[in-house]
Design a protein around this motif. Structure first.
Motif, PDB file in Angstrom:
ATOM      1  N   GLU A 100      42.762  58.246 101.830  1.00  0.00           N
ATOM      2  CA  GLU A 100      42.586  57.452 103.042  1.00  0.00           C
ATOM      3  C   GLU A 100      41.191  57.606 103.633  1.00  0.00           C
ATOM      4  N   ILE A 101      40.447  58.543 103.110  1.00  0.00           N
ATOM      5  CA  ILE A 101      39.079  58.753 103.579  1.00  0.00           C
ATOM      6  C   ILE A 101      38.181  57.565 103.238  1.00  0.00           C
ATOM      7  N   LEU A 102      38.562  56.791 102.214  1.00  0.00           N
ATOM      8  CA  LEU A 102      37.839  55.580 101.841  1.00  0.00           C
ATOM      9  C   LEU A 102      38.528  54.358 102.443  1.00  0.00           C
ATOM     10  N   GLU A 103      37.759  53.339 102.723  1.00  0.00           N
ATOM     11  CA  GLU A 103      38.307  52.137 103.353  1.00  0.00           C
ATOM     12  C   GLU A 103      38.673  51.091 102.296  1.00  0.00           C
ATOM     13  N   PHE A 104      39.876  50.551 102.396  1.00  0.00           N
ATOM     14  CA  PHE A 104      40.358  49.600 101.399  1.00  0.00           C
ATOM     15  C   PHE A 104      39.480  48.358 101.322  1.00  0.00           C
ATOM     16  N   GLU A 105      38.927  47.926 102.459  1.00  0.00           N
ATOM     17  CA  GLU A 105      38.123  46.706 102.463  1.00  0.00           C
ATOM     18  C   GLU A 105      37.014  46.728 101.419  1.00  0.00           C
ATOM     19  N   LEU A 106      36.504  47.919 101.123  1.00  0.00           N
ATOM     20  CA  LEU A 106      35.391  48.017 100.194  1.00  0.00           C
ATOM     21  C   LEU A 106      35.830  47.855  98.742  1.00  0.00           C
ATOM     22  N   MET A 107      37.143  47.809  98.505  1.00  0.00           N
ATOM     23  CA  MET A 107      37.674  47.539  97.170  1.00  0.00           C
ATOM     24  C   MET A 107      37.757  46.042  96.891  1.00  0.00           C
ATOM     25  N   ALA A 108      37.693  45.226  97.938  1.00  0.00           N
ATOM     26  CA  ALA A 108      37.919  43.785  97.782  1.00  0.00           C
ATOM     27  C   ALA A 108      37.001  43.134  96.742  1.00  0.00           C
ATOM     28  N   PRO A 109      35.683  43.414  96.712  1.00  0.00           N
ATOM     29  CA  PRO A 109      34.836  42.788  95.687  1.00  0.00           C
ATOM     30  C   PRO A 109      35.266  43.137  94.263  1.00  0.00           C
ATOM     31  N   ILE A 111      38.353  43.836  93.315  1.00  0.00           N
ATOM     32  CA  ILE A 111      39.585  43.099  93.040  1.00  0.00           C
ATOM     33  C   ILE A 111      39.258  41.655  92.670  1.00  0.00           C
ATOM     34  N   GLN A 112      38.312  41.056  93.373  1.00  0.00           N
ATOM     35  CA  GLN A 112      37.908  39.682  93.055  1.00  0.00           C
ATOM     36  C   GLN A 112      37.339  39.588  91.645  1.00  0.00           C
ATOM     37  N   ASP A 113      36.535  40.563  91.252  1.00  0.00           N
ATOM     38  CA  ASP A 113      35.987  40.561  89.887  1.00  0.00           C
ATOM     39  C   ASP A 113      37.086  40.773  88.855  1.00  0.00           C
ATOM     40  N   PHE A 114      38.042  41.630  89.163  1.00  0.00           N
ATOM     41  CA  PHE A 114      39.142  41.867  88.226  1.00  0.00           C
ATOM     42  C   PHE A 114      39.995  40.610  88.060  1.00  0.00           C
ATOM     43  N   SER A 119      43.905  38.678  83.569  1.00  0.00           N
ATOM     44  CA  SER A 119      44.631  39.570  82.668  1.00  0.00           C
ATOM     45  C   SER A 119      46.136  39.507  82.852  1.00  0.00           C
ATOM     46  N   GLY A 120      46.593  39.082  84.022  1.00  0.00           N
ATOM     47  CA  GLY A 120      48.018  39.095  84.324  1.00  0.00           C
ATOM     48  C   GLY A 120      48.509  40.415  84.873  1.00  0.00           C
ATOM     49  N   VAL A 121      47.642  41.417  84.941  1.00  0.00           N
ATOM     50  CA  VAL A 121      48.039  42.745  85.411  1.00  0.00           C
ATOM     51  C   VAL A 121      48.280  42.697  86.927  1.00  0.00           C
ATOM     52  N   THR A 122      49.425  43.214  87.345  1.00  0.00           N
ATOM     53  CA  THR A 122      49.742  43.311  88.765  1.00  0.00           C
ATOM     54  C   THR A 122      49.098  44.564  89.338  1.00  0.00           C
ATOM     55  N   LEU A 123      48.292  44.405  90.379  1.00  0.00           N
ATOM     56  CA  LEU A 123      47.646  45.543  91.032  1.00  0.00           C
ATOM     57  C   LEU A 123      48.451  45.977  92.244  1.00  0.00           C
ATOM     58  N   ARG A 124      48.530  47.288  92.429  1.00  0.00           N
ATOM     59  CA  ARG A 124      49.163  47.827  93.634  1.00  0.00           C
ATOM     60  C   ARG A 124      48.266  48.928  94.180  1.00  0.00           C
TER      61      ARG A 124
END
Length: 305
Positions: A100-109, A111-114, A119-124
């Motif tokens: 939780e020390i990292l902010e999820f918002e910074l993962m968004a780019p 996720i967009q690239d993935f 691939s059809g892979v479900t991310l959680r």
């Protein structure tokens, strides 16, 4: 199970309400469509089509058959796609747990690239804190953990890599008594005031928390963002990540105070199980280990305006 042609027949009659229009939609002769409809009724031994009115309609049994058959065929199509996906090396799903020390918002780019890989892979994505992050990997609730603190723990097939360094600062509200105290603050001064801590989410280990010292009263909160907000409101004091506090410091909503005993930076880790390395996991590892990615993930998001 209905064949694609039988499902198409049901849907054409339901949508058109006419034998002739259904035949035209299917590109068949009306007699052929009528014969197929009767065969379908014989197969299920049920009246599926209401022929008593001007419009040809599905009976309730026919509506049920059309709806359920359509859903089942979609399920079969999705299952077929998932089987091909896994056979080609992609995982069915990938569970990423970040501290939780990292902010999820910074993962968004990322996720967009993935998503562009199709691939059809479900991310959680989920968050844990301190020992809870390592525990999620050990107990199989995570395929990849990001930003884990403390040393890598012993577990079968563990693989890990250093992500980056997290710097801390001691912060108080400008309205808090310690804001006007002469720096550097002594440990006994700090212990007289309540600390705001983010509680460890580990289920089966001794619990710890971000931000407190021994013998100090604490206010436990569910996230680093909540900790920052609580300290901004003067509800307590404590150590916070420099990148997460930047905007509050810039606006004077938090005050950084030097201490006699500075807190050492934390080394953050990526970790995964070496016996579960599919193409999706490999892609995420490659992205997260790129030069500059650690600083990007620790850039901080101004969520306090």
């Amino acid at each position: 199970m209905l064949s694609p042609n039988e499902l198409a027949l049901l849907e054409a009659i339901r949508d058109s309400g006419s034998l002739s229009r259904a035949a035209a939609k299917l590109g068949k002769a009306p007699s052929s469509v009528s014969h197929a409809a009767r065969q379908l009724e014989e197969r299920f031994d049920a009246l599926l089509f209401d022929r008593r009115r001007y419009r040809l309609q599905l009976t309730p049994a026919g509506q049920l058959l059309a709806g359920e058959a359509g859903r089942l065929m979609q399920d079969v199509a999705r299952l077929t796609q998932r089987v091909r996906q896994v056979a080609s090396g992609w995982e069915d799903r990938l569970h990423i747990v970040s501290d939780e020390i990292l902010e999820f918002e910074l993962m968004a780019p990322l996720i967009q690239d993935f998503d562009k890989l199709d691939s059809g892979v479900t991310l959680r994505f989920t968050h844990e804190v301190l020992g809870g992050t390592w525990e999620a990997l050990r107990e199989g609730r995570a395929d990849l953990i990001v930003g884990a603190t403390n040393e890598p723990q012993a577990m079968p097939n563990l693989q890990w890599a250093e992500l980056g360094v997290m710097e801390w600062l001691f912060a108080v509200s400008p309205r808090h008594p310690l804001a006007k105290a002469k720096a550097p603050l002594r440990q006994d001064q700090i212990q007289q005031h309540r600390a705001v801590v983010v509680a460890d989410t580990a289920r089966g280990a001794a619990l710890r928390g971000y931000g407190g010292v021994g013998g100090q009263a604490t206010l436990a909160v569910p996230s680093m963002r909540a900790k920052l907000l609580a300290q901004r409101e003067g509800l307590g004091v404590g150590w916070v990540p420099r990148h997460r506090a930047a905007s509050l410091l810039a606006r004077g909503e938090l005050v950084e105070k030097a201490t006699e005993t500075p807190r050492e930076p934390n080394l953050l880790y990526l970790a995964w199980r070496g016996d579960h390395e599919g193409r999706a996991l490999q892609w995420w590892l490659e992205q997260l280990r790129r030069p500059g990615m650690a600083s990007a993930l620790m850039r901080g998001v101004d969520a306090f305006r």
